[in-house]
Design an enzyme around this catalytic site. Sequence first.
Site, PDB file in Angstrom:
ATOM      1  N   GLY A 379       0.668  -1.298  -0.157  1.00 49.75           N
ATOM      2  CA  GLY A 379       0.192  -0.023  -0.041  1.00 49.75           C
ATOM      3  C   GLY A 379       0.982   1.281  -0.054  1.00 49.75           C
ATOM      4  CB  SER A 380      -0.194   4.652   0.927  1.00 54.45           C
ATOM      5  OG  SER A 380      -1.239   4.759   0.287  1.00 54.45           O
TER       6      SER A 380
END
Length: 679
Positions: A379-380
């Site tokens: 993810g981020s």
Amino acid sequence: MEAKKKKRSHVPFRLNILFLAVFLLFTTLILRLGVVQIVHGDSFKAEAERQENVTAKLDAPRGKMYDRYGRVVVDNEPVFSITFTRTNNMKPDEIYEIAKKLSGYIEKGTDELTERDKKDFYLSYKADQRKIYEKLLTRKEMEDLDDKEQYLLVIDRLEVDQLNLSEEDEEIAAIWREMIRGYSLTPQRVKVDVPQKEIAVISEHLEEFDGTIDIKPDAQRTYPFDGTLKSIFGKVGQIPSELIDGYVLEGHDRNDLVGTSFLEEQYESVLRGSKTKINYVTDKSGNPIGKPIEDQGSRGHDIILTIDMELQKRVEEIVEREILDARQKYSANNKLNSSYVVMANPHTGEIYSMVGKVLEDGKFKDAPFGNVYNQYPMGSTVKGATVLTGYQTGVIEPGTVLYDTPLKLPGTPIKKSYRNMGYVSDLEALQQSSNVYMFRIAMRIAGYDYENKRGFNNREEAFETMRYYFNQFGLGVPTGIDLPYEDDGYNGGSQALGNLMDMGIGQFDTYTPMQMIQYISTIANGGYRMQPHLLKEIKKPDVSADEQGDTIYEFQPNILNRVDMKQEWIERVQKGLYMVMNTTKGTASSYFKNIEGYEAAGKTGTAQYDGDSYLLSLVGYAPHDNPEVAFIVVSPYAEEGGINNKIGRGILDAYFDIKKEGHKKNIIDEKPSEKIQEQ
């Protein structure tokens, strides 16, 4: 003239005397050789054949393992083992009879008996082989196949439930299994850590075994901290059959005990001691004569690990508590059952703590190896690498502002951030975790004109460019961790533009937690990718219980590469990561803002995982301006409650609390906290 004649007459006389002496000597020598060869030849020949020297070897105790503050984490416990020594001409039936007799004096567990062991034992001693072969083989197979091929085919077709082995048979089989692993005149362990009662019984009956069974002092591995990191310390056992040839080339014997996993395997050459040698004199049949002479070996070198066991235990407790809390408070987390954490020194690569917890049947199992072998869409948390890649490729520069609004690509679902952010800078994109900002970086790297919906003419080059710079941080490449094997993540290949955009937000290629700790450490230390490692030092065996031996090797920090990016760019991303945790709009500020004692920097991450589920992650380091420790938290199926942030805050607090309080020498005797279990 008369005097000269007399002088010459003496010469032949002296020569005659010399010839006579030589003749007598040769005659004596020939007679002596005749006596030796003819009269005593058979006895001397038998004596020469009788005295043959054979040397057997026994493993010495292995070196110990300590944590970074001198706490013993892997030790040796003195025990006694029952050994079996096979003579050269011992027949299979003799081995069986010894195993059967021994089973009457000791108890031997059968847990390690495999199906193949049971089949081999059954065919060797309990079955009518002719009938079995006729039943399981066709006539053509019996005619065309050799003995080995027939046997393997019978083994394959024979069903375990057809063996009808009694409990007594299986115990004999378990003893027999250990006995046949050894080689002639080499003591083979039949049972380790024999209780005193069995030692007494065997001692009384040793004469019944004609020297084939003995009781010898031995050592086995013990773990003062019980299961904590036990799997990472590794196992010791027989050389795996597929690796025997390699070990023999290195000078090992085939029946050696060696490290078979993790640190025991990685540092086998260091931990292995010099063997005890047992010298036998045997007759021509290979049977020992007299009492063997033993040359005692020495224990292996000790290794000092980078792990802090006090921190390790605190982190384990935090992870267990937060998993249970999240499951109980948030119904969406009903599938949440694991979490992985690594804490390390970002400047040296030293691993301080490596935790993996998996909840099964209401109890936690240790799985720290998941940090090396499990791969996830992170993810981020990877957005720091995406921004720096954008700087390096020239598609953005520090201060570039891009518009965050939902993006629509042909044939692709709408791609957007968790909210529409409007115009955001690079720092704000990190602070607020803008997906669209990262999407636009990826499209620019791909040469895609979003307004006119054209471009992306060389997809392979675009993917290669992104991965080239991600690799510099350790994403998608081996980290170099000093363990026998590691996973280097999953490369999704070169696919659609949407996949490239997803890579920019950590939702295409997958990475291991160990790769992520290397990535965030590289940003934290200013751009140097350090090799993560668990070994700190190697020492000679300790001279006493309270004193370690001299240091013979110290691991030096190993820089694998310097990222190909300007220092000012790295500092710019560091500022963005600081904003994540310390400014009002930062995605982790509610957990990390205004902490007393330190300020952290980091990045949160949420990724789609296993269909409709999510994975939460967090990377970070502290203090932000002079990092001492970096960390990664990965929690699959964690969809609500901020478990990643809670664990991250908890483990940083634990690190700085321990630093403030001072490191305790003895933490084993402390009253343990109540074992956390799911109610």
